[in-house]
Design an enzyme around this catalytic site. Structure first.
Site, mmCIF file in Angstrom:
data_model
loop_
_atom_site.group_PDB
_atom_site.id
_atom_site.type_symbol
_atom_site.label_atom_id
_atom_site.label_comp_id
_atom_site.label_asym_id
_atom_site.label_seq_id
_atom_site.Cartn_x
_atom_site.Cartn_y
_atom_site.Cartn_z
ATOM 1 N N ILE A 279 0.825 -1.204 0.000
ATOM 2 C CA ILE A 279 0.000 0.000 0.000
ATOM 3 C C ILE A 279 0.860 1.256 0.000
ATOM 4 O O ILE A 279 0.425 2.329 -0.429
ATOM 5 C CB ILE A 279 -0.942 -0.017 1.232
ATOM 6 C CG1 ILE A 279 -2.045 1.037 1.117
ATOM 7 C CG2 ILE A 279 -0.156 0.153 2.524
ATOM 8 C CD1 ILE A 279 -3.102 0.928 2.208
ATOM 9 N N LYS A 280 2.120 1.141 0.467
ATOM 10 C CA LYS A 280 2.992 2.307 0.605
ATOM 11 C C LYS A 280 3.409 2.903 -0.736
ATOM 12 O O LYS A 280 3.898 4.040 -0.786
ATOM 13 C CB LYS A 280 4.233 1.934 1.416
ATOM 14 C CG LYS A 280 3.956 1.478 2.840
ATOM 15 C CD LYS A 280 3.403 2.605 3.697
ATOM 16 C CE LYS A 280 3.232 2.196 5.134
ATOM 17 N NZ LYS A 280 4.498 1.995 5.838
ATOM 18 N N ASP A 281 3.234 2.170 -1.831
ATOM 19 C CA ASP A 281 3.545 2.734 -3.147
ATOM 20 C C ASP A 281 2.771 4.024 -3.390
ATOM 21 O O ASP A 281 3.281 4.967 -4.005
ATOM 22 C CB ASP A 281 3.184 1.745 -4.261
ATOM 23 C CG ASP A 281 4.140 0.578 -4.363
ATOM 24 O OD1 ASP A 281 5.117 0.535 -3.595
ATOM 25 O OD2 ASP A 281 3.904 -0.307 -5.198
#
Length: 346
Positions: free
Chosen positions: A40-42
Site C-alpha cells: 500500500i505504501k507505493d
C-alpha cells in the site's frame, strides 16, 4: 489498457470478499500487495516525491533520503527511477532481507544504523536521526520524514475513491497504524462519504500509539516503538477506536489465511484481519467491513511463515487457529472468546 510507466500500475487494486456466516457481514480485503512495489505504501511514496518536486524542496536530479522498514523504501525506489532521482534508504536489522534486496535491485543505496539492538527491537529513532543527518550533509538531498509529512496521508485519496466506487457503502474500516499516514488518509476520506463509518486502527502490542506501555515486538513496519514519538501525520480525531494485537495473533492469522484461503498476507495484515473478525463476532461492527492487505506474505517466508522461526520465539499458538476456525464458521470452533477486544477510545 496499455500503460506508459511502472507507477501507472499503482492503484485500482481488486477487492476479495469473504462472507462471515450468521453475522450479516462480509470482510472486504483490498489487495494492496498488487501494487508494483508489493504494498500500500507505493501510493504515498510517489505522492511524497511529487509533492516535494512541486513545492521546490526537491529538484530534478536530487537525492531522496528516508528511514524505512522496507515497504516505503521500495515505493520510493520505484518513484525515484521514474523521476531520475538518487534514493538512500536508512534501515535497521528489523527490515526483512527480501525487502532490502528489492530496494537494492531498484537502485537504492542502503545505509544500516549502527548500534546493538535486540532482535525484537525496532531502531526507528536512530534510523530517523541518521536519515536527517545524511540529508543535511548531501547537496540536493531531502529527508522525506514520512511520519511528519502531510503528503503521506494525502497519498491515499485514490484508495478511498476506489473503495467507494467498488463497494459503495462502507460500514467499517480496519487498518494498521504505524506513521498513521494510511490510517489518517483513509479514515478521513471514508468519513467524508459517510460520517458513520466506524474506523478502527490496529497497532502491535508493545506500540505506544494509543498510550499503552511500550515493549519490544516483532511486527515489522507498523506501530510506534517505545522511545519514539507518534508522527504529526496521525490524526486521532478521525479514528474511532485504537486497539492492540499480539505478535502471535497477527502471525498465526497470516499463516491461517495462507493455508485456508490461499492468500499470502504480511504480518501486520494478519493482525488487522484478526481484529476485524474479533469485532465482527463481538457485534461491534458489521455490514461491509473493509481492510487493506497492506503487503504480501512473500516478503516474510523466512519469518512469519517459518514454523521453526516462530517456535524459537514462542509465537506458535494453535488456540488462535481454533478461534479463527470458529469465526470463519468451521466446526472445530468450540467456544467464543471470553474477553471482548481491548478498546481505547480516542
Amino acid at each position: 489498457m496499455i500503460l506508459n510507466k511502472v507507477t501507472d500500475l499503482i492503484g485500482n487494486t481488486p477487492i476479495l470478499s469473504i462472507s462471515i456466516p450468521a453475522k450479516n457481514a462480509r470482510l472486504l480485503l483490498k489487495i494492496e500487495k498488487n501494487n508494483p512495489g508489493g504494498s500500500i505504501k507505493d501510493r504515498m511514496a510517489r505522492n511524497m516525491i511529487v509533492a516535494a518536486l512541486k513545492s521546490g524542496r526537491l529538484s530534478a536530479g536530487g537525492v531522496v533520503v528516508e528511514s524505512s522498514s522496507g515497504n516505503t523504501g521500495i515505493g520510493l525506489a520505484i518513484a525515484a527511477v521514474e523521476f531520475g532521482l538518487r534514493f538512500i534508504a536508512v534501515v535497521d536489522h528489523h527490515a526483512a532481507p527480501d525487502k532490502i534486496a528489492v530496494m537494492r535491485a531498484l537502485g537504492a543505496e542502503i545505509r544500516y544504523v549502527e548500534g546493538t539492538y535486540r532482535e525484537d527491537e525496532v531502531a526507528v529513532v536512530e534510523r530517523q536521526r541518521l536519515a536527517a543527518e545524511l540529508a543535511s550533509e548531501i547537496p540536493g538531498a531531502v529527508f522525506m520524514n514520512q511520519s511528519d509529512n502531510a503528503a503521506n496521508a494525502g497519498g491515499y485519496s485514490d484508495f478511498v475513491r476506489e473503495v467507494i466506487g467498488e463497494v459503495g457503502g462502507v460500514d467499517a474500516y480496519v487498518g494498521c497504524v504505524g506513521t498513521g499516514g494510511s490510517m489518517t488518509g483513509i479514515a478521513r476520506g471514508l468519513k467524508v462519504h459517510n460520517p458513520k463509518t466506524k474506523t478502527i486502527a490496529v497497532e502491535p502490542d508493545g506500540s505506544i500509539v494509543f498510550g499503552q506501555p511500550g515493549h519490544a515486538y516483532y511486527q515489522s513496519g507498523t506501530g510506534t516503538p517505545a522511545g519514539d514519538t507518534v508522527g504529526l501525520v496521525l490524526d486521532y480525531s478521525c479514528i474511532d477506536m485504537g486497539v492492540q494485537v499480539s505478535d502471535a495473533q497477527a502471525f498465526e492469522t497470516a499463516r491461517y489465511m495462507a493455508k485456508r484461503t490461499g492468500l499470502l498476507v504480511g504480518g501486520s495484515t494478519g493482525g488487522v484481519i484478526y481484529k476485524a473478525l474479533e469485532f465482527i463476532h463481538s457485534g461491534l461492527i458489521g455490514g461491509n467491513v473493509v481492510a487493506a492487505v497492506a503487503d504480501g506474505g512473500e516478503k516474510y517466508l523466512h519469518t512469519v511463515f517459518s514454523e521453526s522461526w516462530l517456535k524459537e520465539r514462542d509465537l506458535l499458538d494453535p488456540q488462535i487457529w481454533d478461534r479463527l476456525d470458529g469465526w470463519f464458521g468451521q466446526e472445530s470452533f468450540v467456544e467464543t472468546p471470553r474477553e471482548l477486544p481491548r478498546l481505547h477510545a480516542v
